[in-house]
Design a protein around this motif. Structure first.
Motif, PDB file in Angstrom:
ATOM      1  N   PRO A   1     -75.110  89.585 -69.147  1.00 17.89           N
ATOM      2  CA  PRO A   1     -75.919  88.318 -69.444  1.00 17.89           C
ATOM      3  C   PRO A   1     -77.226  89.114 -70.204  1.00 17.89           C
ATOM      4  CG  PRO A   1     -75.109  88.917 -67.071  1.00 17.89           C
ATOM      5  CD  PRO A   1     -74.608  89.858 -67.989  1.00 17.89           C
ATOM      6  N   TRP A   2     -77.786  90.143 -69.479  1.00 21.28           N
ATOM      7  CA  TRP A   2     -79.081  90.358 -70.324  1.00 21.28           C
ATOM      8  C   TRP A   2     -78.907  90.940 -71.677  1.00 21.28           C
ATOM      9  CZ3 TRP A   2     -82.049  87.250 -67.931  1.00 21.28           C
ATOM     10  CH2 TRP A   2     -82.018  87.122 -66.339  1.00 21.28           C
ATOM     11  N   SER A   3     -78.130  91.952 -71.997  1.00 18.73           N
ATOM     12  CA  SER A   3     -77.772  92.367 -72.953  1.00 18.73           C
ATOM     13  C   SER A   3     -77.463  91.230 -74.283  1.00 18.73           C
ATOM     14  CB  SER A   3     -76.486  93.517 -73.159  1.00 18.73           C
ATOM     15  OG  SER A   3     -75.423  92.826 -72.599  1.00 18.73           O
ATOM     16  N   GLY A   4     -76.688  90.142 -73.556  1.00 17.99           N
ATOM     17  CA  GLY A   4     -76.467  89.095 -74.425  1.00 17.99           C
ATOM     18  C   GLY A   4     -77.807  88.412 -74.897  1.00 17.99           C
ATOM     19  N   LEU A   5     -78.659  88.084 -74.140  1.00 18.15           N
ATOM     20  CA  LEU A   5     -79.883  87.726 -74.322  1.00 18.15           C
ATOM     21  C   LEU A   5     -80.651  88.214 -75.182  1.00 18.15           C
ATOM     22  CD1 LEU A   5     -81.321  85.782 -71.043  1.00 18.15           C
ATOM     23  CD2 LEU A   5     -80.521  84.950 -73.051  1.00 18.15           C
ATOM     24  N   ALA A   6     -80.751  89.597 -75.130  1.00 16.92           N
ATOM     25  CA  ALA A   6     -81.408  90.629 -75.915  1.00 16.92           C
ATOM     26  C   ALA A   6     -80.907  90.447 -77.360  1.00 16.92           C
ATOM     27  CB  ALA A   6     -81.188  92.037 -75.533  1.00 16.92           C
ATOM     28  N   VAL A   7     -79.490  90.247 -77.680  1.00 16.27           N
ATOM     29  CA  VAL A   7     -78.894  90.033 -78.901  1.00 16.27           C
ATOM     30  C   VAL A   7     -79.417  88.788 -79.642  1.00 16.27           C
ATOM     31  CG1 VAL A   7     -76.882  89.521 -80.189  1.00 16.27           C
ATOM     32  CG2 VAL A   7     -76.748  91.332 -78.562  1.00 16.27           C
ATOM     33  N   THR A   8     -79.553  87.554 -78.568  1.00 16.73           N
ATOM     34  CA  THR A   8     -80.145  86.465 -79.160  1.00 16.73           C
ATOM     35  C   THR A   8     -81.879  86.542 -79.496  1.00 16.73           C
ATOM     36  OG1 THR A   8     -78.597  85.320 -77.894  1.00 16.73           O
ATOM     37  CG2 THR A   8     -80.475  84.070 -78.628  1.00 16.73           C
ATOM     38  N   ALA A   9     -82.442  87.402 -78.783  1.00 12.66           N
ATOM     39  CA  ALA A   9     -83.753  87.708 -79.130  1.00 12.66           C
ATOM     40  C   ALA A   9     -83.871  88.424 -80.253  1.00 12.66           C
ATOM     41  CB  ALA A   9     -84.482  88.515 -77.806  1.00 12.66           C
ATOM     42  N   LEU A  10     -83.046  89.297 -80.699  1.00 11.13           N
ATOM     43  CA  LEU A  10     -83.207  89.884 -81.952  1.00 11.13           C
ATOM     44  C   LEU A  10     -82.926  89.057 -83.093  1.00 11.13           C
ATOM     45  CD1 LEU A  10     -81.140  93.406 -81.242  1.00 11.13           C
ATOM     46  CD2 LEU A  10     -83.567  93.145 -81.335  1.00 11.13           C
ATOM     47  N   TRP A  11     -82.052  88.341 -82.997  1.00  6.65           N
ATOM     48  CA  TRP A  11     -81.818  87.177 -83.919  1.00  6.65           C
ATOM     49  C   TRP A  11     -82.991  86.330 -84.051  1.00  6.65           C
ATOM     50  CZ3 TRP A  11     -77.571  86.105 -87.249  1.00  6.65           C
ATOM     51  CH2 TRP A  11     -76.704  86.606 -87.151  1.00  6.65           C
ATOM     52  N   THR A  12     -83.541  86.146 -83.162  1.00  7.98           N
ATOM     53  CA  THR A  12     -84.875  85.167 -83.086  1.00  7.98           C
ATOM     54  C   THR A  12     -86.035  86.001 -83.561  1.00  7.98           C
ATOM     55  OG1 THR A  12     -84.081  83.983 -81.056  1.00  7.98           O
ATOM     56  CG2 THR A  12     -86.504  83.848 -81.462  1.00  7.98           C
ATOM     57  N   VAL A  13     -86.274  87.106 -83.053  1.00  6.53           N
ATOM     58  CA  VAL A  13     -87.481  87.850 -83.686  1.00  6.53           C
ATOM     59  C   VAL A  13     -87.237  88.026 -85.274  1.00  6.53           C
ATOM     60  CG1 VAL A  13     -88.457  90.079 -84.016  1.00  6.53           C
ATOM     61  CG2 VAL A  13     -87.847  89.181 -81.887  1.00  6.53           C
TER      62      VAL A  13
ATOM     63  N   GLY B   1     -76.231  84.714 -76.380  1.00  5.91           N
ATOM     64  CA  GLY B   1     -76.995  84.250 -75.207  1.00  5.91           C
ATOM     65  C   GLY B   1     -76.282  83.553 -74.245  1.00  5.91           C
ATOM     66  N   GLN B   2     -75.196  82.795 -74.531  1.00  7.78           N
ATOM     67  CA  GLN B   2     -74.586  82.073 -73.387  1.00  7.78           C
ATOM     68  C   GLN B   2     -73.875  82.845 -72.550  1.00  7.78           C
ATOM     69  OE1 GLN B   2     -72.043  79.548 -75.541  1.00  7.78           O
ATOM     70  NE2 GLN B   2     -73.782  78.674 -76.801  1.00  7.78           N
ATOM     71  N   THR B   3     -73.741  84.237 -72.615  1.00 10.74           N
ATOM     72  CA  THR B   3     -73.056  85.057 -71.516  1.00 10.74           C
ATOM     73  C   THR B   3     -73.986  84.986 -70.374  1.00 10.74           C
ATOM     74  OG1 THR B   3     -72.726  86.637 -73.627  1.00 10.74           O
ATOM     75  CG2 THR B   3     -72.436  87.512 -71.243  1.00 10.74           C
ATOM     76  N   VAL B   4     -75.207  84.576 -70.392  1.00 17.25           N
ATOM     77  CA  VAL B   4     -75.915  84.827 -69.115  1.00 17.25           C
ATOM     78  C   VAL B   4     -75.618  83.503 -68.211  1.00 17.25           C
ATOM     79  CG1 VAL B   4     -77.887  83.185 -70.017  1.00 17.25           C
ATOM     80  CG2 VAL B   4     -78.285  84.938 -68.230  1.00 17.25           C
ATOM     81  N   LEU B   5     -74.897  82.392 -68.935  1.00 17.04           N
ATOM     82  CA  LEU B   5     -74.444  81.245 -68.137  1.00 17.04           C
ATOM     83  C   LEU B   5     -73.222  81.441 -67.489  1.00 17.04           C
ATOM     84  CD1 LEU B   5     -75.082  78.630 -70.839  1.00 17.04           C
ATOM     85  CD2 LEU B   5     -76.604  79.477 -69.156  1.00 17.04           C
ATOM     86  N   HIS B   6     -72.543  82.576 -67.447  1.00 17.76           N
ATOM     87  CA  HIS B   6     -71.300  82.942 -66.832  1.00 17.76           C
ATOM     88  C   HIS B   6     -71.274  83.676 -65.613  1.00 17.76           C
ATOM     89  CE1 HIS B   6     -68.529  81.551 -70.347  1.00 17.76           C
ATOM     90  NE2 HIS B   6     -69.589  81.814 -71.069  1.00 17.76           N
ATOM     91  N   ARG B   7     -70.453  83.527 -64.785  1.00 14.31           N
ATOM     92  CA  ARG B   7     -70.402  84.320 -63.475  1.00 14.31           C
ATOM     93  C   ARG B   7     -69.802  85.700 -63.732  1.00 14.31           C
ATOM     94  NH1 ARG B   7     -67.773  82.631 -57.746  1.00 14.31           N
ATOM     95  NH2 ARG B   7     -68.920  83.623 -56.450  1.00 14.31           N
ATOM     96  N   THR B   8     -68.660  85.740 -64.764  1.00 13.71           N
ATOM     97  CA  THR B   8     -67.731  86.597 -65.018  1.00 13.71           C
ATOM     98  C   THR B   8     -67.887  86.617 -66.523  1.00 13.71           C
ATOM     99  OG1 THR B   8     -65.904  85.558 -64.618  1.00 13.71           O
ATOM    100  CG2 THR B   8     -66.396  86.801 -62.929  1.00 13.71           C
ATOM    101  N   TYR B   9     -67.915  88.093 -66.908  1.00 15.11           N
ATOM    102  CA  TYR B   9     -67.895  88.080 -68.463  1.00 15.11           C
ATOM    103  C   TYR B   9     -66.967  89.308 -68.991  1.00 15.11           C
ATOM    104  CZ  TYR B   9     -71.722  90.430 -66.270  1.00 15.11           C
ATOM    105  OH  TYR B   9     -72.652  91.040 -65.492  1.00 15.11           O
ATOM    106  N   ASP B  10     -66.234  89.109 -69.918  1.00 10.51           N
ATOM    107  CA  ASP B  10     -65.232  90.061 -70.153  1.00 10.51           C
ATOM    108  C   ASP B  10     -65.552  90.735 -71.645  1.00 10.51           C
ATOM    109  OD1 ASP B  10     -63.626  89.807 -67.910  1.00 10.51           O
ATOM    110  OD2 ASP B  10     -62.593  88.233 -69.005  1.00 10.51           O
ATOM    111  N   GLY B  11     -66.542  90.323 -72.336  1.00  9.15           N
ATOM    112  CA  GLY B  11     -66.890  90.689 -73.643  1.00  9.15           C
ATOM    113  C   GLY B  11     -67.435  92.224 -73.606  1.00  9.15           C
ATOM    114  N   SER B  12     -68.040  92.370 -74.783  1.00 11.17           N
ATOM    115  CA  SER B  12     -68.722  93.752 -74.889  1.00 11.17           C
ATOM    116  C   SER B  12     -70.219  93.295 -74.519  1.00 11.17           C
ATOM    117  CB  SER B  12     -68.729  94.090 -76.335  1.00 11.17           C
ATOM    118  OG  SER B  12     -69.027  93.240 -77.056  1.00 11.17           O
TER     119      SER B  12
END
Length: 240
Positions: A213-225, A199-210
């Motif tokens: 921003p929104w796909s990272g929040l989607a992963v956090t959302a899956l954990w939450t669900v 989820g913290q990916t959305v806080l970055h201007r640039t991101y090098d991981g897999s």
């Protein structure tokens, strides 16, 4: 009871339990203060991510959001409160949905205000957010609020499973403060899919991981669900 009065009753519980408004105040104060301090140091590190620097206060501030979710749910397991709640609302799924909504909305709104204040504080102290575009700031503000809401709901779901706010916080706080920062860096891309890191990916201007921003929040959302589904199942099948 229809959903509206159930939600109203859960909102009254949030308002009248002193520790919960205090947790929201701590979320705002801690996030804004740490972002201001980070903004003051931004000029010394031109290579830093300006967006993450401006919102870096979210890292300590999220503990308050997690505490809010855990405490809100844990209050039901003290003094037979859950028994009274379920007597008033026999449809347990409706009650649990109202409880989750009562947790989500205050954190979401507080997160929006906090993100705006954090960006402003970072800009005022050191200009950390001066080079950011309007769309980048809008994405970060919305993403920050959604991330904090998801973490609060994750804590609420885990508390329902463990039937204890202390137990849930004993798991989540060390996980956020230790596992993500210490263990996470040593396990490569697996860390990208941890609920907080994703989820913290959305806080970055640039991101090098897999994740973006929104796909990272989607992963956090899956954990939450998953946590909420487990909590709802426990309330429906186990708790009396």
């Amino acid at each position: 009871m229809t959903h509206a009065p159930v939600l109203h009753s859960e909102w009254l519980k949030i308002r009248t339990l002193r520790s919960l408004p205090a947790a929201l105040l701590a979320l705002f104060a801690v996030t804004t203060a740490f972002s201001a301090l980070a903004g003051a140091d931004a000029a010394d590190d031109p290579q830093s991510d300006p967006l993450f620097t401006a919102l870096s206060g979210v890292l300590p501030g999220q503990i308050a959001a997690v505490s809010f979710g855990a405490l809100a749910m844990a209050a039901e397991y003290h003094g037979g409160a859950l028994r009274m709640s379920l007597a008033a609302v026999p449809r347990r799924g409706r009650w649990f949905a109202a409880k989750a909504t009562a947790v989500a909305v205050p954190v979401l709104l507080t997160g929006l205000v906090t993100a705006v204040a954090a960006l402003g504080a970072a800009r005022a102290r050191g200009g950390a957010a001066d080079g950011l575009t309007g769309s980048e700031q809008a994405r970060a503000i919305l993403g920050c609020a959604v991330y904090l809401m998801l973490m609060a709901l994750f804590a609420a779901g885990l508390t329902a499973v463990l039937r204890s706010g202390v137990a849930a916080l004993s798991v989540l706080v060390p996980f956020i403060l230790v596992v993500s920062f210490v263990v996470g860096d040593s396990v490569g891309t697996v860390a990208d899919f941890l609920p907080d890191k994703a989820g913290q990916t959305v806080l970055h201007r640039t991101y090098d991981g897999s994740l973006g921003p929104w796909s990272g929040l989607a992963v956090t959302a899956l954990w939450t669900v998953a946590a909420l589904a487990a909590g709802a199942w426990c309330v429906r099948r186990r708790d009396t």
